[in-house]
Design a protein around this motif. Structure first.
Motif, mmCIF file in Angstrom:
data_model
loop_
_atom_site.group_PDB
_atom_site.id
_atom_site.type_symbol
_atom_site.label_atom_id
_atom_site.label_comp_id
_atom_site.label_asym_id
_atom_site.label_seq_id
_atom_site.Cartn_x
_atom_site.Cartn_y
_atom_site.Cartn_z
ATOM 1 N N VAL A 75 0.791 -0.958 0.268
ATOM 2 C CA VAL A 75 0.281 0.318 0.069
ATOM 3 C C VAL A 75 0.775 1.291 0.293
ATOM 4 C CG1 VAL A 75 -1.748 -1.228 0.992
ATOM 5 C CG2 VAL A 75 -0.307 0.662 2.595
ATOM 6 N N LEU A 76 1.822 1.197 0.449
ATOM 7 C CA LEU A 76 3.145 2.119 0.473
ATOM 8 C C LEU A 76 3.150 2.906 -1.265
ATOM 9 C CD1 LEU A 76 4.546 3.994 2.305
ATOM 10 C CD2 LEU A 76 6.568 1.580 1.068
ATOM 11 N N ARG A 77 3.517 3.612 -0.894
ATOM 12 C CA ARG A 77 3.772 4.722 -2.322
ATOM 13 C C ARG A 77 5.330 4.392 -2.828
ATOM 14 N NH1 ARG A 77 -0.870 8.172 -4.325
ATOM 15 N NH2 ARG A 77 -1.855 8.976 -2.987
ATOM 16 N N LYS A 78 5.198 4.757 -4.464
ATOM 17 C CA LYS A 78 6.798 4.087 -4.703
ATOM 18 C C LYS A 78 7.408 5.147 -4.014
ATOM 19 C CE LYS A 78 9.865 3.760 -9.010
ATOM 20 N NZ LYS A 78 9.263 4.104 -10.357
ATOM 21 N N HIS A 79 7.420 6.151 -3.615
ATOM 22 C CA HIS A 79 8.565 7.000 -2.841
ATOM 23 C C HIS A 79 7.955 7.508 -1.424
ATOM 24 C CE1 HIS A 79 8.175 8.792 -7.832
ATOM 25 N NE2 HIS A 79 9.697 7.529 -7.276
ATOM 26 N N GLY A 80 7.445 6.135 -0.804
ATOM 27 C CA GLY A 80 7.086 6.356 0.397
ATOM 28 C C GLY A 80 8.083 6.010 1.186
ATOM 29 N N THR A 81 7.638 6.301 2.806
ATOM 30 C CA THR A 81 9.062 6.040 3.681
ATOM 31 C C THR A 81 8.267 5.354 4.881
ATOM 32 O OG1 THR A 81 9.672 8.209 3.267
ATOM 33 C CG2 THR A 81 10.596 6.494 5.407
ATOM 34 N N MET A 82 8.246 4.198 5.200
ATOM 35 C CA MET A 82 7.612 3.117 6.168
ATOM 36 C C MET A 82 8.653 2.822 7.583
ATOM 37 S SD MET A 82 6.356 -0.645 6.310
ATOM 38 C CE MET A 82 5.367 -1.655 7.810
ATOM 39 N N TYR A 83 8.501 3.232 8.777
ATOM 40 C CA TYR A 83 9.063 3.115 9.503
ATOM 41 C C TYR A 83 8.533 2.071 10.521
ATOM 42 C CZ TYR A 83 11.449 8.250 8.954
ATOM 43 O OH TYR A 83 11.933 9.255 8.793
ATOM 44 N N GLN A 97 14.246 -9.296 8.203
ATOM 45 C CA GLN A 97 12.670 -9.567 6.696
ATOM 46 C C GLN A 97 12.819 -8.544 5.504
ATOM 47 O OE1 GLN A 97 11.264 -12.555 6.046
ATOM 48 N NE2 GLN A 97 13.146 -13.082 7.449
ATOM 49 N N CYS A 98 12.315 -7.348 6.641
ATOM 50 C CA CYS A 98 12.349 -6.140 5.930
ATOM 51 C C CYS A 98 13.041 -5.303 4.720
ATOM 52 C CB CYS A 98 12.274 -4.980 6.506
ATOM 53 S SG CYS A 98 10.593 -4.756 7.824
ATOM 54 N N ARG A 99 14.555 -6.009 5.235
ATOM 55 C CA ARG A 99 15.573 -5.994 4.098
ATOM 56 C C ARG A 99 15.414 -6.505 1.856
ATOM 57 N NH1 ARG A 99 21.303 -7.822 6.782
ATOM 58 N NH2 ARG A 99 20.588 -6.708 8.876
ATOM 59 N N LYS A 100 15.002 -7.752 2.419
ATOM 60 C CA LYS A 100 13.353 -8.459 1.119
ATOM 61 C C LYS A 100 13.052 -7.703 0.409
ATOM 62 C CE LYS A 100 14.807 -12.709 3.842
ATOM 63 N NZ LYS A 100 13.675 -13.881 4.265
ATOM 64 N N LEU A 101 12.146 -6.146 1.275
ATOM 65 C CA LEU A 101 11.239 -5.914 0.605
ATOM 66 C C LEU A 101 11.636 -4.478 0.503
ATOM 67 C CD1 LEU A 101 8.940 -6.934 3.108
ATOM 68 C CD2 LEU A 101 8.571 -7.855 0.290
ATOM 69 N N PHE A 102 12.143 -3.781 1.446
ATOM 70 C CA PHE A 102 12.371 -2.632 1.727
ATOM 71 C C PHE A 102 14.227 -1.840 1.444
ATOM 72 C CE2 PHE A 102 8.934 -2.876 3.827
ATOM 73 C CZ PHE A 102 7.626 -1.654 3.081
ATOM 74 N N THR A 103 14.811 -0.396 1.399
ATOM 75 C CA THR A 103 15.980 -0.670 1.445
ATOM 76 C C THR A 103 15.711 0.445 3.059
ATOM 77 O OG1 THR A 103 16.879 -0.061 -1.505
ATOM 78 C CG2 THR A 103 17.513 1.384 0.566
ATOM 79 N N ILE A 104 16.603 -0.451 3.783
ATOM 80 C CA ILE A 104 16.434 0.095 5.058
ATOM 81 C C ILE A 104 17.520 1.158 4.996
ATOM 82 C CG2 ILE A 104 17.723 -0.092 7.567
ATOM 83 C CD1 ILE A 104 16.387 -3.120 7.189
ATOM 84 N N VAL A 134 12.417 2.275 3.007
ATOM 85 C CA VAL A 134 11.481 3.117 1.753
ATOM 86 C C VAL A 134 12.018 1.711 0.415
ATOM 87 C CG1 VAL A 134 12.886 5.446 2.495
ATOM 88 C CG2 VAL A 134 14.190 4.545 0.421
ATOM 89 N N LYS A 135 10.778 2.205 -0.535
ATOM 90 C CA LYS A 135 11.207 1.286 -1.163
ATOM 91 C C LYS A 135 12.303 1.966 -2.694
ATOM 92 C CE LYS A 135 6.289 -0.342 -2.016
ATOM 93 N NZ LYS A 135 4.514 0.365 -3.102
ATOM 94 N N ASP A 136 12.323 3.248 -2.319
ATOM 95 C CA ASP A 136 13.188 4.125 -3.949
ATOM 96 C C ASP A 136 14.307 4.934 -3.087
ATOM 97 O OD1 ASP A 136 14.699 4.918 -6.030
ATOM 98 O OD2 ASP A 136 12.775 5.635 -6.810
ATOM 99 N N PRO A 137 15.265 3.896 -2.773
ATOM 100 C CA PRO A 137 16.532 4.869 -2.439
ATOM 101 C C PRO A 137 17.007 5.728 -2.977
ATOM 102 C CG PRO A 137 17.082 2.904 -3.631
ATOM 103 C CD PRO A 137 16.036 2.422 -3.812
ATOM 104 N N LYS A 138 16.633 6.137 -3.946
ATOM 105 C CA LYS A 138 17.103 6.962 -4.498
ATOM 106 C C LYS A 138 15.995 8.399 -4.164
ATOM 107 C CE LYS A 138 20.290 5.224 -7.653
ATOM 108 N NZ LYS A 138 20.595 4.653 -9.326
ATOM 109 N N ARG A 139 14.898 8.349 -4.223
ATOM 110 C CA ARG A 139 14.132 9.419 -4.373
ATOM 111 C C ARG A 139 12.806 9.235 -3.299
ATOM 112 N NH1 ARG A 139 10.075 11.075 -9.290
ATOM 113 N NH2 ARG A 139 8.194 12.758 -7.668
ATOM 114 N N TYR A 140 13.024 9.443 -1.455
ATOM 115 C CA TYR A 140 12.243 9.960 -1.205
ATOM 116 C C TYR A 140 12.140 10.864 -0.433
ATOM 117 C CZ TYR A 140 16.128 9.078 1.397
ATOM 118 O OH TYR A 140 17.478 8.833 1.579
ATOM 119 N N THR A 141 10.430 11.143 0.505
ATOM 120 C CA THR A 141 10.435 12.133 1.516
ATOM 121 C C THR A 141 11.422 12.482 2.410
ATOM 122 O OG1 THR A 141 7.965 12.811 0.598
ATOM 123 C CG2 THR A 141 8.997 14.061 2.541
ATOM 124 N N PHE A 142 12.313 13.500 2.453
ATOM 125 C CA PHE A 142 13.260 13.507 4.023
ATOM 126 C C PHE A 142 13.602 15.696 4.480
ATOM 127 C CE2 PHE A 142 17.170 13.463 6.806
ATOM 128 C CZ PHE A 142 16.106 12.665 7.466
#
Length: 285
Positions: A75-83, A97-104, A134-142
């Motif tokens: 459900v997270l957008r392509k350029h979204g962030t999860m904590y 487990q999260c390393r398989k899905l996200f970039t930490i 994040v999903k995209d390690p090059k583009r996300y909000t910070f």
């Protein structure tokens, strides 16, 4: 982990409260519809949440938790962030487990003091770990400028940074590091709610200001005391909160000012001390 509950929905597109099972309701959300997720799922360490005691078979618990994380990724957008935060015991597994899905992007330590005895036969836990991913390690909000803190070392001592040309004083502010020191929510604090694992408002402010923008949508699939929602709305974000416990739903309705079938008397805030919660199983020895 309470499947089969009949869900109820409160609020509107700006602030929505869902009384239902987290996993079931996550599956109903559209893909890539959320800009920021803050997830504080059960730790499965024996806490009593107003009669709902988290004490499940570990294998089943971890399988359920992984499915929840996968749904959050969906459900997270392509350029979204999860904590996501959890116990020191569970986080190594969650991290893998999260390393398989996200970039930490950050492994954060929320450190706090304690007035009580933590342990007698080992070093007691004085922190809780948080992953920022994040999903995209090059583009996300910070939004680094929104969360600056005092730079104590060089600025307070009026040191000059001679690495710069020309030399100039050190900055007086900086982006926080990955060790966050916020006090736990205590009974005498104004923000206190009747919830055994309430997270500090200041912690959620840093996360929401850093990783979302006004009008974007914030999701808390384990809303608990609804601090995430209260902070999100206060800073102009949209919010979806999922919570299985009816008593905590009432907290959310009051804190977010969402209309419902409950009377004002049923939603009134009556503070109680947290006295019936079990400590970590590992401390019982």
């Amino acid at each position: 982990m309470k499947a089969g509950i009949e869900p109820h929905y409160f609020g509107d597109d700006t602030k929505k409260i869902i009384h239902g099972d987290a996993l079931s309701e996550l599956k109903k959300l559209p893909p890539e519809s959320i800009d920021l997720i803050f997830a504080d799922p059960p730790y499965n360490i024996g806490k009593d949440f107003d009669g709902m005691v988290e004490s499940w078979d570990e294998e089943l618990f971890l399988a359920w938790l992984l499915e929840c994380i996968r749904e959050c990724h969906r459900v997270l957008r392509k350029h979204g962030t999860m904590y996501i935060m959890n116990s020191t015991e569970n986080m190594p597994w969650i991290d893998l487990q999260c390393r398989k899905l996200f970039t930490i992007k950050s492994r954060i330590v929320w450190a706090y003091d304690s007035s009580g005895v933590q342990a007698k036969r080992f070093f007691g836990s004085m922190y809780e770990p948080i992953l920022m991913m994040v999903k995209d390690p090059k583009r996300y909000t910070f939004n680094s400028s929104e969360i600056l803190v005092e730079a104590k070392t060089g600025a307070k001592r009026a040191l000059i940074d001679y690495r710069k040309n020309p030399p100039r004083p050190y900055n007086t502010q900086k982006v926080p590091g990955n060790v966050w020191t916020f006090p736990r929510v205590r009974y005498l604090m104004e923000e206190y709610e009747n919830h055994p694992t309430q997270k500090p408002q200041a912690l959620l402010e840093r996360i929401i200001l850093a990783s979302s923008n006004p009008e974007e949508r914030v999701l808390d699939p384990f809303a608990g005391s609804f601090t995430t929602g209260a902070v999100a709305i206060a800073y102009g974000r949209k919010f979806i909160g999922i919570e299985v416990n009816g008593e905590y739903i009432k907290m959310g309705l009051r804190r977010l000012n969402v209309s419902s079938h409950y009377s004002s008397e049923e939603l009134v805030r009556i503070k109680r001390r947290k006295t019936n919660n079990l400590s970590k199983k590992s401390r019982e020895s």
